[in-house]
Design a protein around this motif. Structure first.
Motif, PDB file in Angstrom:
ATOM      1  N   ILE A  88       0.856  -1.190   0.000  1.00 53.98           N
ATOM      2  CA  ILE A  88       0.000   0.000   0.000  1.00 53.98           C
ATOM      3  C   ILE A  88       0.888   1.236   0.000  1.00 53.98           C
ATOM      4  O   ILE A  88       1.840   1.326   0.766  1.00 53.98           O
ATOM      5  CB  ILE A  88      -0.908   0.027   1.238  1.00 53.98           C
ATOM      6  CG1 ILE A  88      -1.753  -1.251   1.319  1.00 53.98           C
ATOM      7  CG2 ILE A  88      -1.807   1.250   1.233  1.00 53.98           C
ATOM      8  CD1 ILE A  88      -2.723  -1.428   0.183  1.00 53.98           C
ATOM      9  N   THR A  89       0.580   2.193  -0.867  1.00 54.55           N
ATOM     10  CA  THR A  89       1.319   3.444  -0.903  1.00 54.55           C
ATOM     11  C   THR A  89       0.391   4.602  -0.579  1.00 54.55           C
ATOM     12  O   THR A  89      -0.570   4.846  -1.293  1.00 54.55           O
ATOM     13  CB  THR A  89       1.959   3.673  -2.281  1.00 54.55           C
ATOM     14  OG1 THR A  89       2.825   2.586  -2.587  1.00 54.55           O
ATOM     15  CG2 THR A  89       2.757   4.974  -2.295  1.00 54.55           C
ATOM     16  N   LEU A  90       0.687   5.283   0.512  1.00 56.96           N
ATOM     17  CA  LEU A  90      -0.034   6.502   0.857  1.00 56.96           C
ATOM     18  C   LEU A  90       0.760   7.678   0.296  1.00 56.96           C
ATOM     19  O   LEU A  90       1.877   7.931   0.717  1.00 56.96           O
ATOM     20  CB  LEU A  90      -0.160   6.638   2.372  1.00 56.96           C
ATOM     21  CG  LEU A  90      -0.781   5.453   3.114  1.00 56.96           C
ATOM     22  CD1 LEU A  90      -0.888   5.771   4.608  1.00 56.96           C
ATOM     23  CD2 LEU A  90      -2.131   5.095   2.562  1.00 56.96           C
ATOM     24  N   PRO A  91       0.222   8.402  -0.677  1.00 54.23           N
ATOM     25  CA  PRO A  91       0.985   9.454  -1.344  1.00 54.23           C
ATOM     26  C   PRO A  91       1.356  10.598  -0.410  1.00 54.23           C
ATOM     27  O   PRO A  91       0.735  10.799   0.639  1.00 54.23           O
ATOM     28  CB  PRO A  91       0.027   9.930  -2.441  1.00 54.23           C
ATOM     29  CG  PRO A  91      -0.950   8.819  -2.612  1.00 54.23           C
ATOM     30  CD  PRO A  91      -1.105   8.211  -1.257  1.00 54.23           C
ATOM     31  N   ALA A  92       2.372  11.361  -0.831  1.00 57.99           N
ATOM     32  CA  ALA A  92       2.776  12.546  -0.076  1.00 57.99           C
ATOM     33  C   ALA A  92       1.609  13.511   0.032  1.00 57.99           C
ATOM     34  O   ALA A  92       0.755  13.581  -0.852  1.00 57.99           O
ATOM     35  CB  ALA A  92       3.960  13.220  -0.760  1.00 57.99           C
ATOM     36  N   GLY A  93       1.577  14.247   1.132  1.00 60.47           N
ATOM     37  CA  GLY A  93       0.528  15.231   1.315  1.00 60.47           C
ATOM     38  C   GLY A  93      -0.368  14.957   2.498  1.00 60.47           C
ATOM     39  O   GLY A  93      -1.293  15.729   2.759  1.00 60.47           O
ATOM     40  N   ILE A  94      -0.109  13.882   3.248  1.00 62.01           N
ATOM     41  CA  ILE A  94      -0.902  13.617   4.440  1.00 62.01           C
ATOM     42  C   ILE A  94      -0.664  14.755   5.445  1.00 62.01           C
ATOM     43  O   ILE A  94       0.469  15.081   5.747  1.00 62.01           O
ATOM     44  CB  ILE A  94      -0.507  12.278   5.076  1.00 62.01           C
ATOM     45  CG1 ILE A  94      -0.797  11.133   4.103  1.00 62.01           C
ATOM     46  CG2 ILE A  94      -1.226  12.064   6.392  1.00 62.01           C
ATOM     47  CD1 ILE A  94      -0.320   9.796   4.598  1.00 62.01           C
ATOM     48  N   PRO A  95      -1.718  15.360   5.987  1.00 60.64           N
ATOM     49  CA  PRO A  95      -1.526  16.434   6.961  1.00 60.64           C
ATOM     50  C   PRO A  95      -0.733  15.958   8.179  1.00 60.64           C
ATOM     51  O   PRO A  95      -0.932  14.842   8.664  1.00 60.64           O
ATOM     52  CB  PRO A  95      -2.962  16.814   7.355  1.00 60.64           C
ATOM     53  CG  PRO A  95      -3.780  16.402   6.183  1.00 60.64           C
ATOM     54  CD  PRO A  95      -3.129  15.156   5.665  1.00 60.64           C
ATOM     55  N   ALA A  96       0.183  16.777   8.636  1.00 58.69           N
ATOM     56  CA  ALA A  96       0.970  16.479   9.835  1.00 58.69           C
ATOM     57  C   ALA A  96       1.141  17.784  10.592  1.00 58.69           C
ATOM     58  O   ALA A  96       1.985  18.609  10.246  1.00 58.69           O
ATOM     59  CB  ALA A  96       2.321  15.885   9.466  1.00 58.69           C
TER      60      ALA A  96
END
Length: 533
Positions: free
Chosen positions: A293-301
């Motif tokens: 599974i790849t969660l793309p860049a841009g997840i809020p942190a």
């Protein structure tokens, strides 16, 4: 979320470390620094964060197993070029500690504070830090603090299979030292971190879990003086069941989930993290293979926030080469009531050319459609509608029974899967010179696909009826997403399906009232393609 004791852990330590004890007067602090020049004395305390203002106990909780708390104070000149003071204190909870130090010269200064966990057996030794000699320094464990600029460049050093070991706090304070002693310095410490927790909603699939190798890019440095983060570090979470909080129960949106992993890392006040690649192995006994599974860049942190995300992430692999991508758009305040979000796609989500999706539109990506249907048996699969209509409106030649033609056969009359008829017709006629004029709508679907492995197609009779029903129930959110990505809202007119009725007609559905009928193939009707993901 951290359990109550762990959640309060560092705060309560800081109370004792920094002298927040009501019986100790600020005018006459405990363990007063012995000096021949009382006017040079400075005392610094830390205020309790608002979310723990009701803590009324002096009892010091136990540090994580095999750890002790270290607190570091640095005092710099106004320009942050000369380190004047550095003190480090470690304790297992048996002492009340207060920072007391001397500043001979009056002037403007900046105090930097850092607190983290160290090995329980660690001891200090004299070193030189940022040009200051004979600093009693404890070995850095999870964060490096002894570089050439001290706390102006705290670096993530290593993680822990127990994520709470990596909890940390920081603060900075400008102050002016006059000729007299200064005893009223106060600061409020906070986390420079975000805590990311990824959880699995499918208990059955979680039961197949054996190990993981999670990789992503995170900020590598924190400047305690400014609160800014910088740099980039490739971070790896590699472990087995029960490590990195794996297997812990967590309730997200009233659903019982299992934690896949948790991790702490530096974050801006409002930032994002890099792409997260999640590789899994299943237990040998299960006989299963799990997808990457790849969660793309841009997840809020966001700093001092937890991100709790749940989805159907442990998915049985149909083919070893399959890769699934998921976009996440979530945040959660560390100290308020829990607010959790699924990572699964939802009706109305924007879908991108890189096979990712998100609820909040990412303008840096190419939007190609809108999610309108979710597979109830595998909630990271579904269907999207194209963001716009094809310009052609003619279904095909009248008088031709496509079901009797070569490769096409009965697939063109399939009522449940429009991709079958669409692809067979494209295979039969795609290379013909007059294809573009005789089969306009199918040709435009063909041209939209190019080399894509998940091609657009004209929905079958039943798929079009399903699309009508879903649109009727969700028209506001679907139209809003369509127009927000530069597409067109639905027309409340008649739409073609790919399903042939006979040699002269094909099925249509009116989007103003849902009427199913058959129309002459040469008629002009609207067409909006769909595709699976």
């Amino acid at each position: 979320m951290l359990e109550t004791m762990k959640k309060n852990n560092l705060y309560l330590w800081l109370i004792t470390l920094l002298g927040l004890i009501t019986s100790c007067s600020q005018d006459e602090p405990a363990n007063v620094l012995q000096t021949n020049n009382p006017g040079s004395r400075v005392s610094l305390t830390a205020s309790l964060p608002a979310d723990f203002a009701k803590v009324e106990t002096r009892t010091v909780p136990s540090a994580p197993a095999n750890h002790q708390l270290r607190c570091v104070l640095e005092v710099w000149d106004e320009d942050l070029t000369v380190l004047k003071v550095r003190q480090e204190m470690c304790t297992t909870g048996t002492s009340d500690l207060t920072f007391e130090f001397e500043l001979t010269n009056s002037g403007n200064y900046k105090a930097l504070l850092w607190a983290d966990y160290m090995d329980a057996t660690a001891s200090s030794s004299p070193v030189t830090i940022a040009g200051l000699n004979s600093v009693a320094h404890y070995p850095d464990k999870y964060y490096t603090t002894d570089g050439s600029t001290g706390l102006q460049a705290v670096e993530m050093k290593q993680g822990s299979t127990t994520p709470a070991d990596c909890d940390a706090f920081y603060a900075s304070k400008n102050f002016t030292k006059e000729a007299s002693a200064l005893n009223d310095l106060k600061v409020t410490l906070t986390r420079p971190l975000t805590k990311l927790t990824i959880a699995e909603k499918d208990a059955t699939n979680f039961g197949y879990f054996n190990s993981m190798n999670i990789t992503f890019s995170v900020p590598s440095l924190l400047n305690v003086a400014t609160g800014t983060v910088s740099g980039s570090k490739n971070w790896e979470v590699k472990g087995n069941a029960n490590e990195f909080d794996n297997g812990k129960d967590i309730t997200i949106k009233s659903s019982s989930c299992k934690t896949i992993f948790s991790q702490y890392f530096f974050a801006e006040a409002d930032g994002t993290i890099g792409e997260i690649t999640m590789e899994f192995t299943a237990t040998t006994a299960s006989g299963k293979k799990l997808k990457t599974i790849t969660l793309p860049a841009g997840i809020p942190a966001k700093r001092n926030y937890c991100v709790n995300a749940a989805g159907s992430l442990l998915v049985i692999e149909d083919e070893p080469s399959t890769v699934t991508k998921i976009t996440v758009d979530i945040d959660k305040d560390w100290t308020s009531e829990q607010e959790d979000t699924d990572v699964d796609p939802k009706v109305g989500d924007c879908y991108y050319s890189d096979n990712t999706w998100s609820t909040t539109i990412d303008k840096s990506k190419t939007a190609i459609g809108v999610v309108y249907w979710i597979d109830p048996t595998n909630k990271i699969k579904g269907k999207i509608m194209a963001k716009d209509y094809v310009t052609a409106q003619v279904w095909g030649p009248v008088g031709v029974d496509e079901s009797a033609v070569g490769a096409i056969g009965q697939s063109i009359r399939n009522e449940t899967d429009g991709s079958l008829g669409t692809q067979k017709l494209l295979t039969q006629y795609g290379s013909n010179a007059d294809f573009k004029t005789k089969y306009e709508v199918f040709n435009q679907a063909y041209e939209a696909n190019g080399s894509d492995n998940s091609p657009w197609y004209i929905p079958s009779k039943n798929e079009l009826a399903e699309l009508y029903t879903i649109y009727t129930n969700n028209n506001k959110i679907l139209d809003n997403t369509l127009t927000s990505i530069g597409g067109r809202a639905f027309k409340l007119n008649t739409h073609w399906s790919s399903t042939e009725n006979d040699a002269n007609t094909a099925f249509t559905i009116a989007f103003d009232d849902g009427t199913l009928s058959s129309r002459t193939k040469s008629n002009n009707q609207s067409v909006r393609c769909i595709r699976a993901f």
